[in-house]
Design a protein around this motif. Structure first.
Motif, PDB file in Angstrom:
ATOM      1  N   THR B 568       0.834  -1.202   0.000  1.00 60.36           N
ATOM      2  CA  THR B 568       0.000   0.000   0.000  1.00 60.36           C
ATOM      3  C   THR B 568       0.870   1.254   0.000  1.00 60.36           C
ATOM      4  O   THR B 568       0.634   2.202  -0.759  1.00 60.36           O
ATOM      5  N   ARG B 569       1.901   1.240   0.829  1.00 60.76           N
ATOM      6  CA  ARG B 569       2.801   2.413   0.870  1.00 60.76           C
ATOM      7  C   ARG B 569       3.466   2.646  -0.478  1.00 60.76           C
ATOM      8  O   ARG B 569       3.551   3.772  -0.972  1.00 60.76           O
ATOM      9  N   LEU B 570       3.912   1.559  -1.081  1.00 60.57           N
ATOM     10  CA  LEU B 570       4.605   1.677  -2.357  1.00 60.57           C
ATOM     11  C   LEU B 570       3.623   2.159  -3.432  1.00 60.57           C
ATOM     12  O   LEU B 570       3.951   3.029  -4.257  1.00 60.57           O
ATOM     13  N   ARG B 571       2.414   1.598  -3.403  1.00 63.56           N
ATOM     14  CA  ARG B 571       1.421   2.004  -4.394  1.00 63.56           C
ATOM     15  C   ARG B 571       1.091   3.498  -4.248  1.00 63.56           C
ATOM     16  O   ARG B 571       0.984   4.220  -5.233  1.00 63.56           O
ATOM     17  N   ASP B 572       0.961   3.945  -3.000  1.00 63.77           N
ATOM     18  CA  ASP B 572       0.616   5.351  -2.795  1.00 63.77           C
ATOM     19  C   ASP B 572       1.709   6.275  -3.317  1.00 63.77           C
ATOM     20  O   ASP B 572       1.443   7.350  -3.868  1.00 63.77           O
ATOM     21  N   LYS B 573       2.958   5.839  -3.150  1.00 64.30           N
ATOM     22  CA  LYS B 573       4.059   6.651  -3.702  1.00 64.30           C
ATOM     23  C   LYS B 573       4.037   6.625  -5.231  1.00 64.30           C
ATOM     24  O   LYS B 573       4.214   7.654  -5.889  1.00 64.30           O
ATOM     25  N   LEU B 574       3.817   5.393  -5.757  1.00 60.53           N
ATOM     26  CA  LEU B 574       3.787   5.280  -7.221  1.00 60.53           C
ATOM     27  C   LEU B 574       2.623   6.083  -7.805  1.00 60.53           C
ATOM     28  O   LEU B 574       2.729   6.621  -8.916  1.00 60.53           O
ATOM     29  N   ALA B 575       1.542   6.175  -7.035  1.00 58.51           N
ATOM     30  CA  ALA B 575       0.396   6.966  -7.511  1.00 58.51           C
ATOM     31  C   ALA B 575       0.799   8.430  -7.679  1.00 58.51           C
ATOM     32  O   ALA B 575       0.396   9.108  -8.639  1.00 58.51           O
ATOM     33  N   LYS B 576       1.608   8.908  -6.742  1.00 59.23           N
ATOM     34  CA  LYS B 576       2.073  10.301  -6.849  1.00 59.23           C
ATOM     35  C   LYS B 576       2.982  10.480  -8.062  1.00 59.23           C
ATOM     36  O   LYS B 576       2.896  11.484  -8.784  1.00 59.23           O
ATOM     37  N   VAL B 577       3.876   9.485  -8.268  1.00 58.65           N
ATOM     38  CA  VAL B 577       4.786   9.569  -9.407  1.00 58.65           C
ATOM     39  C   VAL B 577       3.976   9.566 -10.709  1.00 58.65           C
ATOM     40  O   VAL B 577       4.187  10.381 -11.613  1.00 58.65           O
ATOM     41  N   ALA B 578       3.018   8.633 -10.766  1.00 52.72           N
ATOM     42  CA  ALA B 578       2.217   8.508 -11.986  1.00 52.72           C
ATOM     43  C   ALA B 578       1.339   9.736 -12.191  1.00 52.72           C
ATOM     44  O   ALA B 578       1.164  10.201 -13.327  1.00 52.72           O
ATOM     45  N   ALA B 579       0.795  10.266 -11.075  1.00 57.48           N
ATOM     46  CA  ALA B 579      -0.093  11.433 -11.185  1.00 57.48           C
ATOM     47  C   ALA B 579       0.640  12.584 -11.851  1.00 57.48           C
ATOM     48  O   ALA B 579       0.086  13.273 -12.715  1.00 57.48           O
ATOM     49  N   ALA B 580       1.917  12.766 -11.471  1.00 56.48           N
ATOM     50  CA  ALA B 580       2.705  13.840 -12.078  1.00 56.48           C
ATOM     51  C   ALA B 580       2.894  13.583 -13.569  1.00 56.48           C
ATOM     52  O   ALA B 580       2.804  14.506 -14.380  1.00 56.48           O
ATOM     53  N   GLN B 581       3.139  12.321 -13.924  1.00 54.26           N
ATOM     54  CA  GLN B 581       3.393  12.012 -15.337  1.00 54.26           C
ATOM     55  C   GLN B 581       2.112  12.021 -16.159  1.00 54.26           C
ATOM     56  O   GLN B 581       2.129  12.323 -17.350  1.00 54.26           O
ATOM     57  N   LEU B 582       0.966  11.673 -15.494  1.00 53.34           N
ATOM     58  CA  LEU B 582      -0.308  11.596 -16.213  1.00 53.34           C
ATOM     59  C   LEU B 582      -1.094  12.900 -16.130  1.00 53.34           C
ATOM     60  O   LEU B 582      -2.168  13.020 -16.730  1.00 53.34           O
ATOM     61  N   ASN B 583      -0.524  13.808 -15.318  1.00 52.96           N
ATOM     62  CA  ASN B 583      -1.170  15.097 -15.166  1.00 52.96           C
ATOM     63  C   ASN B 583      -2.549  15.000 -14.522  1.00 52.96           C
ATOM     64  O   ASN B 583      -3.513  15.640 -14.960  1.00 52.96           O
ATOM     65  N   ILE B 584      -2.660  14.166 -13.520  1.00 56.30           N
ATOM     66  CA  ILE B 584      -3.922  14.030 -12.791  1.00 56.30           C
ATOM     67  C   ILE B 584      -3.609  14.042 -11.296  1.00 56.30           C
ATOM     68  O   ILE B 584      -2.443  14.048 -10.895  1.00 56.30           O
ATOM     69  N   ALA B 585      -4.646  14.042 -10.456  1.00 56.47           N
ATOM     70  CA  ALA B 585      -4.444  13.993  -9.008  1.00 56.47           C
ATOM     71  C   ALA B 585      -4.137  12.556  -8.578  1.00 56.47           C
ATOM     72  O   ALA B 585      -4.656  11.613  -9.192  1.00 56.47           O
ATOM     73  N   PRO B 586      -3.296  12.380  -7.536  1.00 56.09           N
ATOM     74  CA  PRO B 586      -2.929  11.020  -7.099  1.00 56.09           C
ATOM     75  C   PRO B 586      -4.145  10.151  -6.787  1.00 56.09           C
ATOM     76  O   PRO B 586      -4.136   8.959  -7.050  1.00 56.09           O
ATOM     77  N   GLU B 587      -5.207  10.757  -6.237  1.00 62.79           N
ATOM     78  CA  GLU B 587      -6.371   9.933  -5.893  1.00 62.79           C
ATOM     79  C   GLU B 587      -7.143   9.481  -7.124  1.00 62.79           C
ATOM     80  O   GLU B 587      -8.003   8.613  -7.034  1.00 62.79           O
ATOM     81  N   ASP B 588      -6.806  10.013  -8.301  1.00 61.18           N
ATOM     82  CA  ASP B 588      -7.481   9.595  -9.526  1.00 61.18           C
ATOM     83  C   ASP B 588      -6.688   8.526 -10.290  1.00 61.18           C
ATOM     84  O   ASP B 588      -7.012   8.202 -11.438  1.00 61.18           O
ATOM     85  N   VAL B 589      -5.644   8.005  -9.643  1.00 59.33           N
ATOM     86  CA  VAL B 589      -4.794   7.009 -10.312  1.00 59.33           C
ATOM     87  C   VAL B 589      -5.320   5.614 -10.017  1.00 59.33           C
ATOM     88  O   VAL B 589      -5.670   5.302  -8.886  1.00 59.33           O
ATOM     89  N   SER B 590      -5.400   4.765 -11.027  1.00 60.13           N
ATOM     90  CA  SER B 590      -5.790   3.367 -10.799  1.00 60.13           C
ATOM     91  C   SER B 590      -4.666   2.435 -11.260  1.00 60.13           C
ATOM     92  O   SER B 590      -3.897   2.764 -12.164  1.00 60.13           O
ATOM     93  N   PHE B 591      -4.592   1.296 -10.598  1.00 59.42           N
ATOM     94  CA  PHE B 591      -3.580   0.283 -10.910  1.00 59.42           C
ATOM     95  C   PHE B 591      -4.307  -0.966 -11.393  1.00 59.42           C
ATOM     96  O   PHE B 591      -5.030  -1.590 -10.612  1.00 59.42           O
ATOM     97  N   ALA B 592      -4.147  -1.353 -12.656  1.00 54.48           N
ATOM     98  CA  ALA B 592      -4.815  -2.564 -13.152  1.00 54.48           C
ATOM     99  C   ALA B 592      -4.141  -3.052 -14.421  1.00 54.48           C
ATOM    100  O   ALA B 592      -3.623  -2.249 -15.209  1.00 54.48           O
ATOM    101  N   ALA B 593      -4.160  -4.351 -14.589  1.00 57.35           N
ATOM    102  CA  ALA B 593      -3.701  -4.985 -15.839  1.00 57.35           C
ATOM    103  C   ALA B 593      -2.294  -4.564 -16.243  1.00 57.35           C
ATOM    104  O   ALA B 593      -1.987  -4.419 -17.418  1.00 57.35           O
ATOM    105  N   GLY B 594      -1.450  -4.331 -15.236  1.00 60.34           N
ATOM    106  CA  GLY B 594      -0.067  -3.997 -15.550  1.00 60.34           C
ATOM    107  C   GLY B 594       0.125  -2.572 -15.995  1.00 60.34           C
ATOM    108  O   GLY B 594       1.193  -2.201 -16.483  1.00 60.34           O
ATOM    109  N   ARG B 595      -0.941  -1.768 -15.839  1.00 55.14           N
ATOM    110  CA  ARG B 595      -0.838  -0.368 -16.230  1.00 55.14           C
ATOM    111  C   ARG B 595      -1.305   0.533 -15.105  1.00 55.14           C
ATOM    112  O   ARG B 595      -2.105   0.139 -14.250  1.00 55.14           O
TER     113      ARG B 595
END
Lengths: 168, 994
Positions: B568-595
Motif C-alpha cells: 500500500t505504501r509503495l502504491r501510494d508513492k507510485l500513484a504520486k509519481v504517476a499522477a505527475a506524469q499523467l497530469n492528474i491527481a494522485p487519488e485519480d490514479v488506478s492500478f490494473a492490468a499492468g498499467r
C-alpha cells in the motif's frame, strides 16, 4: 563378484533417467547417498533410512524400490528412474500437473517418492481403481496434506493418462 | 488456475508458484545445498541412559580412527560456550551437550568430525563413556515427590517453576453455585515429526570471530539471540541462514538450535566447515516433542449448566532441560484458558517439572491440545453429571456475538467471531441430525457408536511477551517489559520495473510465496508472474526481528498483513509519481492490468514498469513528496500486543479463530478398534486469502491430530529407555487411517489485521484429539460418569473395557524367579542343552575363563577378577545390529556342581543390558543336561530401534553359546520347542527301528 572390504572403492555403473552414470563408492554406500551426494541427483529424499516413510522411493528396472534400503552396488547394471526423470523438458507430466492442480503437496519432501510409486502403478495398471491407488499410497508417509488431495490427484492423473475426463 | 486481471487474486485458489520445482526434484532443502569444498561430516555420540553420571569419556581410539579430524566432548563445548538462556529464574544450566551427567536417552555426549558421515559414525562407536547410572523419573507427578531422583541438584528438586494466578473472584464463584465438577486428565507426549529431519551447515571465521550457520530452523528468531549468547559472540557475528525449502516442521524445527551451537563449535575446533543431517533415530529420540501434561480442572456450574469459574491445576513436563522458549507451551494459551466460553472467574496453578525425557519445544497446536483436551472433556463431564444435552451445555456458555472484541478473564482480547452462528451452521450443514440417526441405528443393533464435540478458540500471532507471564510481576518489572510481534516485509522494484518481495517467514511448505504474490499483484495491479517472492532468511542481509519465522500461525494475519502495508505504501508513492506524469491527481490514479491509468480514462495510462522504474532511471523527476520507490520495508507490530499487566493479565495472541467440530466414531465389535465414521470441522479464520491452502492446513492438522488421537506416543520405559525410535514403533497415520473431514467455513474478518485474516494452521491439532476422545467416551458409556480417556486411544486400551480383562492362559508360562526389574525392554527365555560330559566337568568349564573365551560367540577375551566375578569383551548381535560390549558378570547362589545364578551388566555403543539367569545341571544317561532360564532388560539405542526383534535375537545368541559349549564337550545343544521337536522325531525314529 570380488570380495570387498569396507574401504574398497569400486565403480558402480547404472542408467539414471536414461543416461549412463558411474560412481566410485565403498560397498556400504547406500543408493540414496550415491544418488544424492555422488551424482548430485537430490530430488530423491531421505526421511527415515529404514524403509518406512517412502520418501526415497525410486524405480529400479521399472519397479518402485526404497533407495535407502539398497546399496549402491546393488544398482550395478540397473535402470534407475527418479523424480528428475519424470518431466520431459519444462512440461510437467499429467501426474505432476494433477498434483499441482489438487494441492497434493505442501512441503514437497515426501512427494518425489509418491510420484515414483504412482508412476510405476499407472504404467503397470493404467486403470488402477481408488483402492489400488490407496494401497500403493499406503507405503508413503505425508505429514502435510492429510492424503485426500493426493488421492484426488492420483485419480485425476489416472483419468488423464487413460485419456478420459480430467476430473475424477 | 486462471490468472485474469479483472478480479482480485486474493481469495482464489491460484496454483502455487512453489510447485513446479518441488514436483520435479528441484527443491533446495538443506541437504541439497552446495557446500564449500572440504566440508566435513558431523556425528554424535549419545547417551544410552535416561540418567547417569559421566565418570569419564575416553576418545583416544576414536581420535585415531580413519578419517577423523576432531572428537569433541561436552567439557570442550562448555569451555568454548555459555549455558543456553533459560526462560525462568532458576539456578540451573542448560548445555547443548552433556558435561558430567546425562539426563535423557539420546542426549549428546561427544561429537565426531570426520571426512564423511560413515567414518564419523564408525568413530562414534569407538568413544568409550563410563557411566554410573542414577535413579530415573519419567512421570511428572512422580518427579514432584520427595524421594524422586533429582535431575539438577542445584534446583534441589524437579520443580523448576510454579505460579498461581487468580482472575475475578473464583472462590466466591465456586461458593455461589450448586455444582463443583472436576476431572483429571493425562495428556501424553507426541510430536508432529516432519519427514525431513534437522540439518545444519556451519563454519567459523577466526579472523572475524564469526559463525556462519545455515539450518532448516523455522523461528522464532528470538532464538538467534540465545545461540549468539551461547556461542559468546555479538549478534552480528552469527550469520544465520535458512534454506529456500524445508521438508515440514510443524514447530519441531525450532528445536534444531542447540545443534547450531554444537556445529559452530565443531567447525571452529576442526578448522573447517561441518555439516550434520540428523537421522530418524536421533530425531525421534532427541529432537523435541510436545509436552506431556497432568491436569486437574474444576468448574463452578449453575444448575442450567452455566459455568461461572474454572480452576486449573497443570503439571507440565518439559523433559530433562528447560530449553528456550519453554515453558512457553504452558503459557501460550494463558489468555484463552476459558476457551470459547464466557467465564468471568479463573484460578490457575502452573507447575513446570523436569523429568528424564527429551527436552520439549514447539509443536503444532503448542499448548492447545493439552488445555482443550481438559476443557472439552470437562464440558462432556458437566453435561453427563447434570443430565443435559452436550451441545446445549456448550451453547449456554459461548461468548455471545455482540461481545466482540471480548476481553477474557486472563486478559486476551478476542478480535471477532459469531460462535453460535458458526455452530448452528455446522450442525445444519455438517448433518448432525443424520449422524444422531446413524448413532441410534448402530446402538439399536448393539454396536458401540459415539458422537463427540469440541469447541476451540485458536490463537494466532503470539505476543512475544506472553512467556514473561511465567515471571512474577516483580521479576518482570526488574527485567523490563517484553511484548509485541514484529512482522517484516520488503518490496523492491528493479530497474526493469518488476517486483520482488522479501519476508522473513521461513515456510516449510505452506505456500507463502504464492499468497504474497497474490497480495502484492492485487495491490499494484500487475499479474502474479510480475511479482517474485523470497521467504528464506539471511540475518546479515534481510529485515528481521525476534518474532520472525513460521510459528504461531502468524503468516496470514501478520506477515501477509505487513506485506499488504508495504504494498500500500509503495502504491501510494507510485500513484504520486504517476499522477505527475499523467497530469492528474494522485487519488485519480488506478492500478490494473499492468498499467497505471487515470480512473475513468484508461487511454491516459503508463505501463506499471515504466512508472515503477522511474526512481532508478531518473530520480530527479520524482515529485518532492516522494523520496524513492525502490524499496519499501515495513515493520509491523500489532499495537494490541501489550506486556503482561501487574495483575498478570496477558493478551497472549493477536487473533482468535473459532473451531467447532463434531464426529461419529464406531468401535469395532471384534477388534475394539475405533474408527471415524464422519468428521465435521467448522472454522472461522477470518478472511480467507487462498481457500485451497486454508483447507490444506485444516486437512494436514486434522491428519496429525488423528495420529495423536489413535497412534502416536513417545514411549519411555520406567528406566528412561526410549522405546519408539523407528517409524515402525512411532506410528504415523497413512492414507488408510485418515478420513477426509467435512470442512466448513464461517467468516468474521479480524479487525486487528491488515487483511482481516487470522491464523488457521493449528486449530485441528487442538480440537480433533478431544473431539475424538469425547466420541470414544460416548461410545463406551453413553450415560453416567465420563470414562477416563488417555490418548492414543488404541484397540489395546479399549479391549479390556469392552471384553473385560484377558483370561489367564490354560497353560501359563512359568515365571523365572529373579529380582525386581527397572522397567526397560524386558526379555525372558529358557532352554536346555545336553552335553556329553559329566556334571563336574561342565561345572568346571562354566567357571573357567579360558573355556568361556573359547565358547562365547564373538568373545574377545574373558578375564577372571575373582572366583565369582568375570569381565568379558564380546561382539554380540543379529544381522546388521551387531556391536561390541563390555560385560561384567557375577556368580551367586553357587550350588556346585548343580546350579548357579549369573547376574550381569553389559554396555556398548548400541546400548546397555542387564539380567539374571539360573543354570541348573542334571545327569543324563551319557552326559549332563544344562537347563537355563533368564530374564534380561535392555536399554539405549538397541531398545529404541530393535525392541521387536530382541526376544528372538537373545534366544539365538544364548542358543549359540550352549551349542558352542556342547561342541566343546562333544554333545548337542537343543533349546525350547526345537529340542522337544527333535526329541519327538528321535523317539519316532527309534520306535520305528525297534
Amino acid at each position: 563378484m570380488p570380495r570387498l572390504t569396507k574401504d574398497d572403492v569400486q565403480p558402480v555403473g547404472f542408467k539414471l533417467n536414461g543416461r549412463p552414470v558411474v560412481v566410485r563408492v565403498t560397498p556400504r554406500t547406500l543408493l540414496t547417498d550415491a544418488l544424492r551426494h555422488e551424482i548430485g541427483a537430490t530430488g530423491t529424499h531421505v526421511g527415515c533410512e529404514h524403509g518406512v516413510c517412502g520418501a526415497c522411493t525410486v524405480q529400479v528396472d521399472g519397479e518402485p524400490a526404497r533407495a535407502c534400503l539398497m546399496l549402491a552396488h546393488q544398482a550395478d547394471g540397473c535402470d534407475i528412474r527418479t523424480v528428475e526423470g519424470l518431466a520431459q523438458g519444462d512440461a510437467l507430466t499429467p501426474l505432476q500437473e494433477a498434483f499441482r492442480a489438487h494441492f497434493a503437496l505442501q512441503c514437497g519432501f515426501c512427494t518425489a517418492g509418491i510420484l515414483m510409486t504412482l508412476d510405476a502403478l499407472f504404467s503397470r495398471q493404467p486403470d488402477a481403481d481408488e483402492d489400488a491407488i490407496r494401497e500403493a499410497l499406503s507405503g508413503h508417509l505425508c505429514r502435510c496434506t492429510g492424503y485426500a488431495p493426493i488421492v484426488q490427484a492420483a485419480l485425476t492423473a489416472r483419468n488423464r493418462i487413460k485419456g478420459g475426463p480430467i476430473d475424477a | 488456475m486462471k490468472d485474469t486481471l479483472d478480479s482480485p487474486l486474493v481469495g482464489r485458489s491460484v496454483a502455487r508458484v512453489e510447485d513446479p520445482a518441488l514436483l520435479s526434484g528441484r527443491g533446495r532443502y538443506i541437504d541439497d545445498l552446495p557446500v564449500a569444498a572440504g566440508t566435513l561430516a558431523l556425528a554424535f555420540v549419545r547417551s544410552p541412559h535416561g540418567h547417569a553420571d559421566i565418570r569419564s569419556v575416553d576418545i583416544d581410539e576414536a581420535q585415531r580412527a580413519q578419517g577423523v579430524v576432531a572428537v569433541i566432548t561436552g567439557q570442550e563445548v562448555a569451555a568454548r560456550t555459555r549455558s543456553m538462556t533459560v526462560g525462568v529464574k532458576a539456578d540451573v544450566d542448560c548445555w547443548p551437550m552433556a558435561i558430567d551427567r546425562v539426563r535423557y536417552v539420546g542426549e549428546p555426549v561427544a561429537m565426531i568430525v570426520a571426512t564423511d558421515r560413515y567414518l564419523a559414525e564408525d568413530a562414534a562407536d569407538l568413544v568409550v563413556v563410563d557411566y554410573a547410572p542414577l535413579g530415573v523419573v519419567v512421570d511428572p507427578v512422580a518427579a514432584l515427590s520427595e524421594d524422586a531422583p533429582v535431575l539438577h541438584p542445584s534446583l534441589g528438586g524437579n520443580l523448576i517453576n510454579e505460579r498461581r494466578f487468580r482472575y475475578g473472584d473464583p472462590e466466591a464463584a465456586f461458593d455461589a453455585v450448586p455444582h463443583r465438577i472436576g476431572i483429571d486428565v493425562t495428556y501424553p507426549r507426541s510430536a508432529c515429526t516432519p519427514i525431513e529431519t534437522y540439518g545444519v551447515i556451519a563454519s567459523y571465521e577466526p579472523g572475524e570471530d564469526a559463525y556462519d550457520v545455515t539450518a532448516n530452523f523455522q523461528g522464532p528468531f528470538s532464538i538467534h539471540a540465545v545461540v549468539a549468547r551461547s556461542l559468546n559472540v555479538p549478534g552480528n557475528r552469527l550469520r544465520l541462514r535458512t534454506p529456500p525449502d524445508s521438508g515440514g516442521s510443524f514447530g519441531i524445527k525450532q528445536g534444531v538450535f542447540p545443534y547450531m551451537i554444537l556445529a559452530g563449535i565443531a567447525a571452529r575446533v576442526a578448522g573447517a566447515p561441518v555439516k550434520w543431517i540428523e537421522d530418524r533415530l536421533e530425531h525421534l529420540s532427541a529432537s523435541v516433542s510436545a509436552t506431556n501434561r497432568q491436569t486437574r480442572i474444576e468448574a463452578a456450574v449453575e444448575a442450567d449448566g452455566r459455568i461461572t469459574a474454572l480452576d486449573w491445576d497443570q503439571i507440565e513436563d518439559c523433559g530433562a532441560h528447560l530449553r528456550a522458549p519453554e515453558p512457553a507451551t504452558l503459557y501460550r494459551m494463558h489468555g484463552n484458558m476459558t476457551g470459547a466460553y464466557d467465564i468471568p472467574n479463573l484460578a490457575i496453578r502452573n507447575r513446570v517439572v523436569l523429568t528424564n525425557k527429551t527436552p520439549t519445544g514447539l509443536n503444532r497446536g503448542f499448548g492447545g491440545p493439552q488445555i482443550y483436551f481438559a476443557l472439552e472433556r470437562l464440558m462432556d463431564a458437566i453435561a453427563r453429571q447434570l443430565g443435559l444435552d452436550r451441545l446445549e451445555v456448550i451453547r449456554r456458555n459461548l461468548i455471545p456475538a455482540d461481545a466482540f472484541p471480548y476481553r477474557t478473564a486472563s486478559g486476551a482480547l478476542y478480535d471477532s467471531g459469531d460462535y453460535e452462528a458458526a455452530m448452528d451452521r455446522a450442525v445444519t450443514e455438517g448433518g448432525l441430525a443424520e449422524l444422531y440417526a446413524r448413532r441410534d441405528k448402530a446402538r439399536a443393533e448393539g454396536r458401540r457408536y459415539g458422537i463427540g464435540f469440541a469447541c476451540v478458540v485458536e490463537p494466532s500471532v503470539s505476543n512475544m511477551g506472553y512467556i514473561t507471564t511465567v515471571l512474577t510481576p516483580e521479576e518482570r518489572a526488574k527485567a523490563g517489559p517484553k511484548n509485541g510481534a514484529q512482522a517484516t516485509a520488503t518490496i523492491a522494484i528493479d530497474p526493469l520495473g518488476s517486483v520482488t518481495v522479501k519476508v522473513a517467514s521461513v515456510p516449510q511448505g505452506q505456500g507463502h510465496r504464492t499468497v504474497l504474490a497474490q497480495v502484492v499483484a492485487d495491490k499494484l495491479g500487475v499479474p502474479m508472474a510480475a511479482v517474485r517472492v523470497l521467504a528464506d532468511v539471511d540475518t546479515m542481509r534481510d529485515a528481521w526481528s525476534i518474532a520472525s519465522g513460521n510459528y504461531a500461525s502468524r503468516f496470514a494475519p501478520a506477515v501477509a498483513g505487513a506485506t499488504e502495508i508495504a504494498a500500500t505504501r509503495l502504491r501510494d508513492k507510485l500513484a504520486k509519481v504517476a499522477a505527475a506524469q499523467l497530469n492528474i491527481a494522485p487519488e485519480d490514479v488506478s492500478f490494473a492490468a499492468g498499467r497505471i491509468a487515470a480512473k475513468g480514462n484508461p487511454d491516459n495510462s503508463l505501463s506499471f514498469a515504466r512508472v515503477a522504474a522511474t526512481a532508478h532511471w531518473s530520480p530527479g523527476t520524482l515529485p518532492d513528496s516522494v523520496d524513492q520507490t525502490l524499496r519499501e520495508t515495513v515493520f509491523w507490530s500489532p499495537p494490541g500486543l501489550k506486556a503482561p499487566t501487574a495483575e498478570d493479565g496477558i493478551n497472549s495472541s493477536l487473533c482468535h479463530g473459532f473451531i467447532f467440530d463434531f464426529c461419529g466414531i464406531e468401535i469395532d465389535p471384534e477388534t475394539a478398534e475405533p474408527k471415524i465414521d464422519r468428521y465435521v470441522t467448522m472454522h472461522d479464520c477470518g478472511r480467507i486469502l487462498h481457500p485451497a491452502m486454508v483447507d490444506g492446513q485444516v486437512r494436514g492438522g486434522f491428519a496429525q491430530a488423528v495420529g495423536a488421537a489413535f497412534l502416536e506416543e513417545y514411549a519411555y520405559g520406567e528406566d528412561g529407555s526410549f522405546q519408539s525410535g523407528t517409524l515402525a514403533d512411532y506410528l504415523l497415520p497413512t492414507v488408510m487411517e485418515v478420513p477426509d473431514p467435512v470442512i466448513l467455513h464461517h467468516v468474521t474478518p479480524s479487525p486487528f489485521t491488515p487483511l482481516g485474516a487470522k491464523g488457521v494452521g493449528e486449530g485441528n491439532c487442538m480440537s480433533t484429539p478431544v473431539c475424538i476422545a469425547n466420541a470414544v467416551a460416548d461410545a463406551l458409556a453413553p450415560e453416567g460418569k465420563a470414562p477416563d480417556i488417555v490418548l492414543p486411544v488404541t484397540a489395546a486400551k479399549l479391549a479390556p473395557r469392552i471384553f473385560g480383562d484377558e483370561p489367564n492362559p490354560k497353560n501359563p508360562v512359568p515365571e523365572t524367579e529373579v529380582g525386581p526389574t527397572t522397567g526397560g525392554r524386558k526379555l525372558t527365555g529358557e532352554g536346555r542343552a545336553v552335553v556329553k560330559a559329566s556334571r563336574a566337568d561342565v561345572w568346571q568349564m562354566l567357571l573357567d575363563p579360558a573355556t568361556l573365551d573359547a565358547i562365547i560367540p564373538g568373545s574377545h577375551g574373558v578375564q577372571k577378577i575373582s572366583e565369582t566375578h568375570f569381565k568379558a569383551d564380546v561382539t554380540l548381535g543379529v544381522g546388521p545390529v551387531r556391536s561390541r560390549y563390555k560385560a561384567d558378570i557375577e556368580l551367586s547362589d553357587l550350588d556346585p556342581p548343580n546350579a548357579v545364578t549369573l547376574s550381569g551388566q553389559a554396555a556398548g555403543p548400541l546400548g546397555t543390558g542387564g539380567g539374571h539367569g539360573r543354570i541348573t545341571l542334571t545327569d543324563t544317561e551319557d552326559g549332563t543336561e544344562i537347563a537355563y532360564r533368564y530374564e534380561a532388560e535392555i536399554g539405549g539405542k538397541v531398545a529404541s530401534v530393535g525392541g521387536r526383534l530382541l526376544d528372538g535375537a537373545a534366544k539365538v545368541v544364548i542358543g549359540e553359546f550352549f551349542r558352542a559349549l556342547a561342541r566343546h564337550c562333544g554333545g548337542s545343544a537343543r533349546s525350547g520347542l526345537l529340542a522337544r521337536l527333535i526329541g519327538l522325531v528321535d523317539r519316532i525314529r527309534k520306535g520305528g527301528r525297534s
